[in-house]
Design a protein around this motif. Structure first.
Motif, short mmCIF file in Angstrom:
data_model
loop_
_atom_site.label_atom_id
_atom_site.label_comp_id
_atom_site.label_asym_id
_atom_site.label_seq_id
_atom_site.Cartn_x
_atom_site.Cartn_y
_atom_site.Cartn_z
N ILE A 1 -41.13 98.22 78.14
CA ILE A 1 -40.61 99.15 79.09
C ILE A 1 -40.72 100.67 78.57
N ARG A 2 -41.47 101.52 79.00
CA ARG A 2 -41.65 102.63 78.66
C ARG A 2 -40.52 103.58 79.37
N PRO A 3 -39.69 104.30 78.25
CA PRO A 3 -38.72 105.30 78.66
C PRO A 3 -39.19 106.41 79.31
N THR A 4 -38.49 106.99 80.23
CA THR A 4 -38.68 108.61 80.65
C THR A 4 -37.94 109.49 79.79
N GLY A 5 -38.53 110.63 79.48
CA GLY A 5 -38.04 111.68 78.68
C GLY A 5 -37.78 112.82 79.57
N CYS A 6 -36.89 113.71 79.28
CA CYS A 6 -36.44 114.68 79.94
C CYS A 6 -37.48 116.06 79.77
N CYS A 7 -38.41 115.99 78.77
CA CYS A 7 -39.58 116.85 78.77
C CYS A 7 -40.62 116.28 77.75
N ARG A 8 -41.85 116.76 77.68
CA ARG A 8 -42.53 116.71 76.47
C ARG A 8 -42.31 117.71 75.24
N THR A 9 -42.53 117.30 74.16
CA THR A 9 -42.50 118.11 73.05
C THR A 9 -43.73 118.40 72.25
N ASP A 10 -44.02 119.54 71.55
CA ASP A 10 -45.28 119.41 70.64
C ASP A 10 -45.10 118.78 69.38
N ALA A 11 -46.12 118.35 68.82
CA ALA A 11 -46.05 117.63 67.38
C ALA A 11 -45.38 118.69 66.76
N GLY A 12 -44.29 118.21 65.87
CA GLY A 12 -43.71 119.07 64.92
C GLY A 12 -42.37 119.60 65.47
N VAL A 13 -42.00 119.71 66.72
CA VAL A 13 -41.15 120.22 67.18
C VAL A 13 -39.78 119.19 67.24
N HIS A 14 -38.52 119.74 66.97
CA HIS A 14 -37.50 118.96 66.85
C HIS A 14 -36.77 118.77 68.00
N ALA A 15 -35.67 117.98 68.05
CA ALA A 15 -34.87 117.98 69.29
C ALA A 15 -33.40 117.60 68.54
N LYS A 16 -32.47 118.29 68.71
CA LYS A 16 -30.99 118.05 68.34
C LYS A 16 -30.46 117.29 69.39
N ASP A 17 -30.93 117.45 70.76
CA ASP A 17 -30.56 116.83 71.78
C ASP A 17 -31.59 116.41 72.63
N TYR A 18 -31.63 115.24 73.19
CA TYR A 18 -32.70 114.66 74.28
C TYR A 18 -31.98 113.73 75.02
N ILE A 19 -32.88 113.72 76.35
CA ILE A 19 -32.37 112.51 77.36
C ILE A 19 -33.21 111.86 77.76
N ALA A 20 -33.17 110.53 77.74
CA ALA A 20 -34.15 109.55 78.21
C ALA A 20 -33.25 108.59 79.19
#
Lengths: 240, 240
Positions: free
Chosen positions: B43-62
């Motif tokens: 099952i592939r989750p849907t994410g709130c956005c793409r991010t570039d390689a090396g970018v961090h997320a302290k918060d993310y919704i899927a």
């Protein structure tokens, strides 16, 4: 001779501690190599203490002597250009001739971090011991007071040679900060494994697996069998 | 069908961004594998956005949908047990059937961190762009105001297909925090490379290599040639 003094910090995850060991990546080792490149010969820096593999230092003091002069600011820039990303120099100065990082520092504050949670914060994960148990904070605070003052820490240490097992603890506190429980221990010197075993005893007490009486026994020399994970320990501050 | 919603965070250093790409380690990829192990099918989750390689997320919704029921708390524990150390789930809940992480989030706050210093803090190094130049903070603050409101961001983006280049910037601020300069940008949606190029423009202006007039030109569609390093960017907060 110039006595160069460095304030630095390192993320301990990929280091086998401070002290040079053949074939292993150590902080003293990478620093010795960087100094060697700049001064054209091998100079081993003296550190304010050893650290176990995986232990971090937000603050650390080292010194080394060399006849060649570098302005401190240039030395800082050059060292940071040569050192790997997980160790960084924040300050360089010229110290008195008799300054020695091992013997001249006045005290050290260690902070052990434990995170009693099922949630995981990957930004903090390398710096704490996370587990899914509940901790009785009030019990831990009470127990932390037992460590204050001068005690025989044989039960908490791996003693080396004729080492004096008596250590004066100047601060021992348990505080909670955004769900993370911090065990703060300050003294002039520490014995091997001492902070990780104090943390281990306090954490197992917080889990209800030890009593205050057990801790009193450990402080009379009975072996504390609990050693908290290395990655939760950080040398937070060195006092000069 | 149950619509599982996750709040997570990840250290981007060793990820090729969020989105699955063949042969590369991505956050969506490791999450899909963990969900697959628990639900017994891919099952592939849907994410709130793409991010570039090396970018961090302290918060993310899927979010992802599945017919099998897991109590949210058990799912959180199970996912954290299966996921690698650089991604962690902090919250799991059941969302309305029509909730979609990509389209339902109300806004995102990105923070770009730059550290104009010769000193290095290895605890922060993976999360900022450090360099030895001085930044004119007041100029940067002035320029940050130019981005507010609705603009054509063609000059700051790699546009894809028939994508609308107009974006409404709700917040754009430059603040200094213990020597670290933070560029904070909030909007409902962002274009590819947009935050890194806004940060690039502001940083080069802070170095005296660009004028306010240059930035006005970029906001009329002229290409901004500066893209700030990926590792300095963090998706700080997602608004639901």
């Amino acid at each position: 001779m110039h006595n160069y003094c460095l304030r630095l910090s390192f993320v301990g995850t990929n280091f086998h501690g401070w002290q040079v060991q053949p074939g292993l990546r150590t902080v003293q080792g990478v620093l010795e190599r960087a100094i060697g490149e700049l001064f054209g010969r091998s100079i081993r820096p003296t550190g304010c203490c050893r650290t176990d593999a995986g232990v971090h230092a937000k603050d650390y003091i080292a010194n080394f002597k060399a006849s060649r002069f570098f302005p401190p600011d240039s030395l800082l820039k050059a060292l940071n250009a040569l050192l790997p990303e997980d160790v960084g120099v924040s300050e360089v100065w010229l110290a008195e001739e008799n300054f020695n990082a091992r013997y001249s520092v006045k005290g050290k504050l260690y902070v052990y971090r434990v995170y009693p949670s099922h949630a995981r914060n990957p930004f903090l994960e390398p710096f704490l011991w996370r587990f899914p148990y509940t901790l009785e904070l009030e019990e831990m605070k009470k127990a932390s007071g037992l460590f204050l003052g001068r005690h025989d820490f044989s039960g908490f240490a791996k003693l080396e040679g004729e080492e004096d097992p008596f250590v004066e603890i100047e601060e021992c506190e348990v505080v909670e900060n955004e769900g993370i429980v911090e065990i703060r221990v300050r003294a002039k010197r520490f014995l091997r494994y001492m902070v990780r075993r104090i943390a281990g005893a306090l954490i197992y007490l917080g889990m209800g697996k030890l009593s205050l009486e057990d801790i009193r026994e450990f402080l009379k020399g009975k072996k504390c069998p609990y050693t908290a994970k290395a990655k939760g320990l950080t040398l937070e501050k060195v006092f000069l």
